[in-house]
Design an enzyme around this catalytic site. Structure first.
Site, PDB file in Angstrom:
ATOM      1  N   VAL A 184       0.829  -1.202   0.000  1.00  9.25           N
ATOM      2  CA  VAL A 184       0.000   0.000   0.000  1.00  9.25           C
ATOM      3  C   VAL A 184       0.870   1.260   0.000  1.00  9.25           C
ATOM      4  CG1 VAL A 184      -0.365   0.157   2.522  1.00  9.25           C
ATOM      5  CG2 VAL A 184      -2.147   0.934   0.952  1.00  9.25           C
ATOM      6  N   ASP A 185       2.020   1.189   0.631  1.00  8.72           N
ATOM      7  CA  ASP A 185       2.968   2.308   0.681  1.00  8.72           C
ATOM      8  C   ASP A 185       3.387   2.710  -0.737  1.00  8.72           C
ATOM      9  OD1 ASP A 185       4.768   4.127   1.699  1.00  8.72           O
ATOM     10  OD2 ASP A 185       6.146   2.660   2.525  1.00  8.72           O
TER      11      ASP A 185
HETATM   12  P1  ADP Z   1       2.679  -3.915   5.792  1.00  6.44           P
HETATM   13  O1  ADP Z   1       4.126  -3.715   5.425  1.00  6.44           O
HETATM   14  O2  ADP Z   1       2.240  -2.998   6.926  1.00  6.44           O
HETATM   15  O3  ADP Z   1       2.322  -5.343   6.014  1.00  6.44           O
HETATM   16  P2  ADP Z   1       1.443  -3.919   3.111  1.00  6.44           P
HETATM   17  O4  ADP Z   1       1.265  -2.746   2.229  1.00  6.44           O
HETATM   18  O5  ADP Z   1       2.352  -5.002   2.659  1.00  6.44           O
HETATM   19  O6  ADP Z   1       1.883  -3.324   4.542  1.00  6.44           O
HETATM   20  O7  ADP Z   1       0.037  -4.583   3.422  1.00  6.44           O
HETATM   21  C1  ADP Z   1      -0.924  -4.017   4.298  1.00  6.44           C
HETATM   22  C2  ADP Z   1      -2.312  -4.321   3.773  1.00  6.44           C
HETATM   23  O8  ADP Z   1      -2.626  -3.413   2.734  1.00  6.44           O
HETATM   24  C3  ADP Z   1      -2.462  -5.721   3.199  1.00  6.44           C
HETATM   25  O9  ADP Z   1      -3.634  -6.304   3.777  1.00  6.44           O
HETATM   26  C4  ADP Z   1      -2.633  -5.479   1.697  1.00  6.44           C
HETATM   27  O10 ADP Z   1      -3.505  -6.430   1.118  1.00  6.44           O
HETATM   28  C5  ADP Z   1      -3.257  -4.102   1.685  1.00  6.44           C
HETATM   29  N1  ADP Z   1      -3.085  -3.312   0.454  1.00  6.44           N
HETATM   30  C6  ADP Z   1      -2.111  -3.387  -0.478  1.00  6.44           C
HETATM   31  N2  ADP Z   1      -2.311  -2.459  -1.431  1.00  6.44           N
HETATM   32  C7  ADP Z   1      -3.430  -1.764  -1.082  1.00  6.44           C
HETATM   33  C8  ADP Z   1      -4.172  -0.688  -1.658  1.00  6.44           C
HETATM   34  N3  ADP Z   1      -3.784  -0.099  -2.796  1.00  6.44           N
HETATM   35  N4  ADP Z   1      -5.290  -0.252  -1.006  1.00  6.44           N
HETATM   36  C9  ADP Z   1      -5.684  -0.809   0.147  1.00  6.44           C
HETATM   37  N5  ADP Z   1      -5.036  -1.832   0.756  1.00  6.44           N
HETATM   38  C10 ADP Z   1      -3.927  -2.306   0.135  1.00  6.44           C
END
Ligand code: ADP
Length: 169
Positions: free
Chosen positions: A32-33
Site C-alpha cells: 500500500v505504501d
Molecule cells: P505492511 O508492510 O504494513 O504489512 P502492506 O502494504 O504489505 O503493509 O500490506 C498491508 C495491507 O494493505 C495488506 O492487507 C494489503 O492487502 C493491503 N493493500 C495493499 N495495497 C493496497 C491498496 N492499494 N489499497 C488498500 N489496501 C492495500
C-alpha cells in the site's frame, strides 16, 4: 463512532485522511505504501523526507498531493516476529497514533488499510480485532467516521465479521 468496511484501493478514496502502512524510513516501499506514493507523486516523498524517520507505532501527517484525499497519515507498522514480542501492543499504538492525529487536525473521516498484514506478516484475524477494538475504544470528537479498507476477499469477510460484533454495518 461510525465505521464501515470497504473493499477498495485506498488511493482512490476522497476522505479527510488515508493511512499509509509505512516503514520507519518513510521513504516508500511495496504494498500500500508503494501504491500511495505512486498515486500521490514526488511531492509526498519530498515531504516525508523532511521527517527523516518515524518509530514503529508512531505516526506523522502530510499533505496528499495528487491523491483525492486531503491528508496522508503515515505509520510504520508492527513487524510480526511470532507474536511474543509486543507486536499486538505496537499495532494498537499505530491505530492510536493515527486517531490522535485525526483528532488534533479535526478530521471527520479517516480510512485505514489493514496495517501490518501484508509484507509485515501480521495474522489478518488478530490484526482486524486490534484495528476494530482500538477504533471503538476511541471516544474523542474526531474522527467521526472510520473506513476499514480491505484489499482481498478474505480480509473483507474477516473485517465484516469482526465489525458486525460491534452492531454496526
Ligand atoms: P505492511 O508492510 O504494513 O504489512 P502492506 O502494504 O504489505 O503493509 O500490506 C498491508 C495491507 O494493505 C495488506 O492487507 C494489503 O492487502 C493491503 N493493500 C495493499 N495495497 C493496497 C491498496 N492499494 N489499497 C488498500 N489496501 C492495500
Amino acid at each position: 463512532m461510525l465505521a464501515e468496511v470497504l473493499k477498495s484501493d485506498i488511493t482512490r478514496l476522497d476522505v479527510d485522511a488515508i493511512v499509509n502502512a509505512a516503514n520507519r524510513s518513510l521513504l516508500g516501499g511495496g504494498g500500500v505504501d508503494g501504491a500511495i506514493h505512486r498515486a500521490a507523486g514526488p511531492g509526498l516523498l519530498e515531504e516525508c523526507g523532511k521527517f527523516g524517520h518515524c518509530d514503529t507505532g508512531k505516526a506523522v501527517i502530510t499533505k496528499a498531493y495528487n491523491l483525492p484525499c486531503r491528508h496522508v497519515i503515515h505509520t510504520p507498522g508492527s513487524v510480526w516476529r511470532g507474536g511474543g514480542n509486543g507486536e499486538a501492543e505496537l499495532l494498537k499504538s499505530c491505530y492510536m497514533s493515527c486517531l490522535s492525529l485525526a483528532c488534533d487536525y479535526e478530521l471527520e473521516t479517516i480510512a485505514f488499510p489493514s496495517i501490518s498484514t501484508g509484507i509485515y506478516g501480521f495474522p489478518l484475524r488478530e490484526a482486524s480485532h486490534i484495528a476494530v477494538f482500538t477504533v471503538f475504544s476511541w471516544n474523542k470528537d474526531f474522527p467521526r467516521k472510520v473506513i476499514f479498507v480491505t484489499f482481498s476477499e478474505e480480509a473483507t469477510e474477516i473485517y465484516r465479521e469482526v465489525l458486525s460484533r460491534f452492531n454496526v454495518r
